[in-house]
Design a protein around this motif. Structure first.
Motif, PDB file in Angstrom:
ATOM      1  N   PHE A 321      -6.505   9.332 -49.522  1.00 30.23           N
ATOM      2  CA  PHE A 321      -5.449   9.487 -48.567  1.00 30.23           C
ATOM      3  C   PHE A 321      -5.781   9.208 -47.470  1.00 30.23           C
ATOM      4  O   PHE A 321      -5.160   8.535 -46.462  1.00 30.23           O
ATOM      5  CB  PHE A 321      -4.658  10.812 -48.774  1.00 30.23           C
ATOM      6  N   ARG A 325      -4.632   6.269 -44.680  1.00 27.10           N
ATOM      7  CA  ARG A 325      -4.073   6.490 -43.508  1.00 27.10           C
ATOM      8  C   ARG A 325      -4.665   5.734 -42.095  1.00 27.10           C
ATOM      9  O   ARG A 325      -4.054   5.392 -41.153  1.00 27.10           O
ATOM     10  CB  ARG A 325      -3.635   7.846 -43.126  1.00 27.10           C
ATOM     11  N   ARG A 327      -7.292   3.058 -42.211  1.00 27.02           N
ATOM     12  CA  ARG A 327      -7.599   1.833 -42.328  1.00 27.02           C
ATOM     13  C   ARG A 327      -6.614   0.944 -42.058  1.00 27.02           C
ATOM     14  O   ARG A 327      -5.445   0.695 -43.017  1.00 27.02           O
ATOM     15  CB  ARG A 327      -8.128   1.385 -43.780  1.00 27.02           C
ATOM     16  N   GLN A 329      -4.914  -2.798 -42.081  1.00 30.12           N
ATOM     17  CA  GLN A 329      -5.119  -4.216 -42.860  1.00 30.12           C
ATOM     18  C   GLN A 329      -3.943  -4.811 -43.231  1.00 30.12           C
ATOM     19  O   GLN A 329      -3.131  -4.446 -44.106  1.00 30.12           O
ATOM     20  CB  GLN A 329      -6.295  -3.863 -44.057  1.00 30.12           C
ATOM     21  N   SER A 330      -3.743  -5.787 -43.090  1.00 29.62           N
ATOM     22  CA  SER A 330      -2.714  -6.645 -43.507  1.00 29.62           C
ATOM     23  C   SER A 330      -1.112  -6.178 -42.955  1.00 29.62           C
ATOM     24  O   SER A 330      -0.902  -4.953 -42.734  1.00 29.62           O
ATOM     25  CB  SER A 330      -2.314  -6.871 -44.941  1.00 29.62           C
ATOM     26  N   ARG A 331      -0.301  -7.316 -42.865  1.00 32.98           N
ATOM     27  CA  ARG A 331       1.076  -6.799 -42.637  1.00 32.98           C
ATOM     28  C   ARG A 331       1.899  -5.960 -43.601  1.00 32.98           C
ATOM     29  O   ARG A 331       1.607  -6.140 -44.730  1.00 32.98           O
ATOM     30  CB  ARG A 331       2.033  -7.918 -42.098  1.00 32.98           C
ATOM     31  N   ALA A 332       3.077  -5.248 -43.598  1.00 36.03           N
ATOM     32  CA  ALA A 332       3.902  -4.600 -44.233  1.00 36.03           C
ATOM     33  C   ALA A 332       4.585  -5.837 -45.134  1.00 36.03           C
ATOM     34  O   ALA A 332       4.610  -6.804 -44.736  1.00 36.03           O
ATOM     35  CB  ALA A 332       4.746  -3.590 -43.555  1.00 36.03           C
ATOM     36  N   PRO A 339      -0.822  -5.869 -38.400  1.00 32.70           N
ATOM     37  CA  PRO A 339      -1.236  -5.172 -39.368  1.00 32.70           C
ATOM     38  C   PRO A 339      -1.040  -3.650 -39.406  1.00 32.70           C
ATOM     39  O   PRO A 339      -0.808  -3.093 -38.397  1.00 32.70           O
ATOM     40  CB  PRO A 339      -2.849  -5.450 -39.314  1.00 32.70           C
ATOM     41  N   ILE A 343      -2.194   2.488 -46.296  1.00 37.40           N
ATOM     42  CA  ILE A 343      -1.164   3.461 -46.831  1.00 37.40           C
ATOM     43  C   ILE A 343       0.433   3.048 -47.201  1.00 37.40           C
ATOM     44  O   ILE A 343       1.115   3.391 -48.071  1.00 37.40           O
ATOM     45  CB  ILE A 343      -1.205   5.051 -46.378  1.00 37.40           C
ATOM     46  N   HIS A 344       0.769   2.123 -46.076  1.00 35.43           N
ATOM     47  CA  HIS A 344       2.232   1.497 -46.285  1.00 35.43           C
ATOM     48  C   HIS A 344       2.140   0.343 -47.397  1.00 35.43           C
ATOM     49  O   HIS A 344       3.380   0.065 -47.562  1.00 35.43           O
ATOM     50  CB  HIS A 344       2.365   1.119 -44.968  1.00 35.43           C
ATOM     51  N   GLY A 419     -11.575   0.063 -51.104  1.00 39.15           N
ATOM     52  CA  GLY A 419     -12.012  -1.476 -51.225  1.00 39.15           C
ATOM     53  C   GLY A 419     -13.538  -1.620 -51.105  1.00 39.15           C
ATOM     54  O   GLY A 419     -14.262  -0.904 -51.835  1.00 39.15           O
ATOM     55  N   GLY A 420     -14.019  -2.647 -50.374  1.00 36.35           N
ATOM     56  CA  GLY A 420     -15.508  -2.863 -50.517  1.00 36.35           C
ATOM     57  C   GLY A 420     -16.366  -1.432 -49.939  1.00 36.35           C
ATOM     58  O   GLY A 420     -17.363  -1.294 -50.463  1.00 36.35           O
ATOM     59  N   MET A 421     -15.478  -0.813 -49.176  1.00 31.19           N
ATOM     60  CA  MET A 421     -16.266   0.284 -48.699  1.00 31.19           C
ATOM     61  C   MET A 421     -16.485   1.389 -49.793  1.00 31.19           C
ATOM     62  O   MET A 421     -17.541   2.263 -49.864  1.00 31.19           O
ATOM     63  CB  MET A 421     -15.358   0.912 -47.500  1.00 31.19           C
TER      64      MET A 421
END
Lengths: 613, 613
Positions: A321, A325, A327, A329-332, A339, A343-344, A419-421
């Motif tokens: 969680f 909150r 990170r 990354q990317s649009r909704a 971006p 979490i969305h 993700g990669g992390m």
């Protein structure tokens, strides 16, 4: 971000799902008020977050090693353990007579979960000490109790459980460790035990090993196993430590996870002690009843390992969680100026909600079971005690098997959210994934739990306990139906979803219980082919039932507008989680039921092939 | 026990499920006969089992480190790589024009799976080289092709793919690496890339980096990304190596698994090279079309990672079967004189069969997809090419997402079958569990695959490809029904089970496709909340369909009593696996369908809570 104990969820589950108020009314808990329970929860939250959680990475990165039979623990672990002992946490649920606090096991379920969440490797030491205390309380002689229980309850000494040998894992009939009776009434033990958790360490002055071994004239198989206390140091009549006993750590395993827990190979009777040849042990109870006694410890440990699954899940979920909150990354999916925090994104939400639903569902089951355990011991009415004992016995393999299997999924999702992390060790998500992987194995694999659930817990009482649970669930269903048809209850589609999927799940659970009872006579293999599916299905359905009860409790609290034990925001979130559980998790019961009912066809197909040759 | 390539399953799947004979009839494969295919399979099996598999533990236990920008690989890995190059394995599916063998991608699916199974960390190097070759074949200039392709195809040089930056993972619009145009037509690159697999190593003389970067006047977002070739050493016109380029390994990640694969942080333009400031690169194709070109490489890599999931699953499964046959523990459920090998216990059988069903189901899908890929390139009829291209495009995210998600379950079951031994690192089961965990993340997480499956592969053609698959499945269903009603077909209950559960699964798949198409207009979030469930469901259903076709093929071969490409024992086992798949795996599609259809209710419940605040 560091771990924080889910205090609000415990308050909620205690109050609404596990009837803590009723428990505190029992005379055994006279003087224990809700305020005290809450104060312990808060204090434990502080301890686990501030003292224990910061050691979790150290446990992983500085695994203890065995040198010349000795195992040194890192200094930070020493410090955390000292705080643990000083705080009296080991004694929380043990009798006041022996220095404990005599608080409900229901409360201990919370405090131990938080400890497991903060550092599961570290927590194994107290967990096994708990098991040794329970076994000695019930089966030890007066002298054994006097000698060992108080130092164990205080945390001054620690305990271990010695069952496994290299040829004898799930099948304890193959144990070969020998116990030779001595003229003075003691025994000398010879043999090798493996996978002994905290079998050697320097956190405590003494280690109390409970060991399964065979006396000279013992019958073969599990009916020839006796239980012995073998302390690392013999104990003088005044309680001071005497000679170093002939039990030695030969090596520490190199494991996938729980690196901070030294998993020892122990040699009994290696002739290096100050006592001559053979580890000095004293018999617990009667000869050849060792397995029965060990099961006391094992049942406590099984329940505890289930709670470990919940704790590790909670920790992994909190981390996921927090990352989601943070990170960006990317649009909704609906479009957004730039971006957004991940979490969305719908699939991140699906993963997080799955983690939350499974963790909270498993926690509800464990607390419901712990309350039954308390009632089975402390209720004045013997019939209530008996019924709750049966209920608790039925639930232990479910708590163990289901919560730990869920922890594999939850910790895996925790990696995925990162993700990669998540794949980089420094992030810490991978540690939960590695640590959790033992939970479905030790203290009896999921298959062993499932055999127990079918054999001893379903067939033996002809399904009576399962039927009792089904009646409780149908009762909840009636309340839900009234609620769903109430025009003021709002969010009709959500109530409809809960009612529909819970109805289906209960029906299927009932049909599977009937299948298990009927089919056993005709084709036992077909039944056991569905044993783990039956266990998992039971977990999914019980979790769905308790989450539905949680949703009802939230709705009723809102309607009645009374003082609640938790915040309004918490209850909104709990309701959303209950809806998600019903919509996404409960349908899994259906897939499992379909497979279970095909047991005969499936086993015959495999038998006709040469796959198992 | 060491890994052995599943040659018989490949022969079976090639012949009965992927129409290899039809493929070999194409003029592109003139001169390629079944005998050659089989000979390659056998030779590859020998190579992967004898040369590569023995390095798997070394890769795990001796992870390469970065010292002064250099990464030395262990000597055993050098040796295996030399055999790989000498055997010509890199060129198997690449054009003869560039030194390859021009064999079908379907065959390469098998040879690469075996390589992945034998040592997945090692195999990443050839995998990325394959991707660079494919991208350059399609988008490189004549000079770029002449310079780079032949040494890559021969395995003399290796390739990498540079997309990710620390702020830019799934969202490539955030890439900031700069490319500055030079007077001579080249570019100089400046920036930092992370997670670069085999970004630095000493196995090959040169490393060809394909790098996403932004030119000075590029528009923001993904439409401003260009693709560059940045070789570790510049290449002279005669093909010999020139100056050391300004691209450097800063560090190697410390990962959960695939330890043998050096995952590099690469610095471009760090001014340490012999070329002055900035890494020298040449533009691939046109400016600002980099993402489109990179997708060529990425699609190849995504398919390959899916096949990695199958390979790691196969290896984990073989290990589990071997252990289960070897390990003696507990009596048989029906009673037995003494303890038996655990492979006879029903739950161990359930675990092994689940591993086998998922692995073989995923393999069938991958081979079916690879055949479509071959047809999309080599078939003389443009309409057939187009249809197969659409089919392949639809299947790539399924192969990637489904096979890798399955590999998490399969490798986890592999640990579980080993009991306590599974948790001990020396056993090796845990390595598969750790190695597999990256597969659902890199080359696009499962969620990214699922978005692709919904957005580009289902919505864009209004479900046409999905409908085509449904028609194919209904065709199989008819054949199955005829077969099930045939009084000579035997084992009626098994055919009945396959027919019943496949019918249900197809119906539900169809309803989910319709839901995705309809609901997108009204509530796109609700649809994407079910994206991964839709992907997994598609995988389960396609696997169930192909396993059912496999069962039919076995039955027909038996009835017709013709020469078969595999043994009778293999076909009996395949049929049992198909029955198990239908009975245990296919019902999962039902649980997923139920959840997908609740998308609106579920997302609304979450939105009304404060969980995602």
């Amino acid at each position: 971000m560091t771990y924080r104990a889910p205090v609000e969820d415990f308050k909620f589950v205690f109050h609404y799902l596990a009837n803590m108020p009723g428990l505190l009314d029992l005379s055994a808990f006279a003087g224990v008020e809700t305020d005290l329970i809450n104060a312990v929860l808060e204090e434990n939250a502080k301890f686990t977050a501030e003292v224990v959680a910061p050691t979790n990475r150290i446990s992983d990165r500085q695994p203890p090693v065995c040198q010349n039979g000795k195992v040194e623990m890192p200094s930070q672990i020493h410090e955390a353990f000292k705080h643990f002992v000083d705080g009296g946490w080991q004694g929380l649920r043990h009798p006041e007579q022996w220095g404990g606090q005599g608080l409900p096991k229901l409360l201990a379920t919370a405090t131990t979960e938080n400890l497991y969440a903060a550092n599961v490797a570290f927590s194994l030491c107290p967990m096994l000490t708990d098991g040794v205390i329970e076994a000695l309380l019930l089966t030890g002689s007066e002298e054994q109790k006097r000698t060992y229980i108080e130092p164990l309850v205080s945390g001054k000494w620690t305990g271990t459980m010695n069952l496994t040998e290299s040829q004898s894992g799930s099948d304890l009939s193959l144990v070969t460790t020998r116990a030779v009776a001595q003229a003075d009434g003691t025994y000398r033990l010879f043999g090798q035990k493996i996978y002994i958790t905290f079998g050697e360490h320097d956190l405590a002055k003494n280690i109390v090993h409970l060991v399964l071994a065979r006396t000279a004239d013992a019958p073969p198989g599990v009916k020839g196993l006796s239980l012995f206390i073998v302390p690392k140091y013999l104990v003088n009549p005044d309680g001071s430590l005497g000679a170093r006993n002939d039990v030695w750590c030969a090596s520490i395993e190199h494991k996938l996870g729980i690196h901070g827990s030294p998993t020892a190979v122990l040699l009994f009777g290696d002739q290096k002690g100050e006592v001559g040849a053979g580890a000095v042990g004293t018999l617990v109870g009667q000869e050849n009843r060792g397995l029965e006694y060990m099961f006391i410890m094992m049942n406590a440990a099984r329940f505890a390992v289930g709670v470990q699954g919940i704790g590790v899940s909670e920790a992994a979920m909190q981390k996921a969680f927090a990352y989601a909150r943070d990170r960006i990354q990317s649009r909704a999916i609906e479009g957004s100026a730039g971006p957004v925090a991940i979490i969305h994104h719908p699939d991140v939400q699906r993963m997080l909600m799955t983690m939350r639903a499974l963790t909270q569902g498993a926690r509800a089951i464990a607390c419901f079971a712990a309350a039954a355990d308390d009632l089975s011991i402390e209720h004045p009415d013997p019939e209530v005690r008996r019924a709750n004992q049966a209920l608790y016995d039925y639930l232990v393999p479910v708590v163990k098997g289901f919560s730990t299997e869920c922890s594999l999924e939850v910790t895996s999702l925790g990696v995925q959210v990162h993700g990669g992390m998540g794949f980089i060790e420094e992030t810490g998500a991978a540690q939960f994934y590695r640590d959790a992987r033992i939970l479905t194995i030790y203290e009896g694999t999921t298959a062993i739990q499932a055999n127990d659930l079918i054999g001893r817990k379903t067939l033996r009482d002809a399904g009576a306990t399962a039927q009792h649970l089904i009646q409780c669930m149908r009762q909840t269903l009636q309340e839900l139906q009234q609620h769903a048809s109430n025009p003021h209850s709002g969010e009709q589609s959500e109530w409809g979803l809960i009612v529909e999927n819970l109805t289906l799940a209960i029906t299927q659970y009932e049909s599977v219980v009937a299948y298990v009872l009927d089919q056993t006579k005709d084709d036992i293999r077909a039944v056991y082919a569905g044993s783990v599916p039956y266990l998992m299905m039971t977990g999914y359905v019980l979790g769905g039932w308790l989450m539905a009860r949680a949703a009802l409790a939230c709705a009723n609290a809102q309607t009645e507008n009374t003082d609640t034990v938790v915040s309004a925001a918490f209850m909104k979130n709990k309701r959303a989680t209950a809806v998600f559980y019903a919509g996404v998790i409960l349908p899994r019961a259906q897939a499992l039921a379909l497979a279970i009912h095909q047991g005969v066809t499936l086993t015959h197909a495999v038998e006709r092939s040469s796959l198992m040759d």
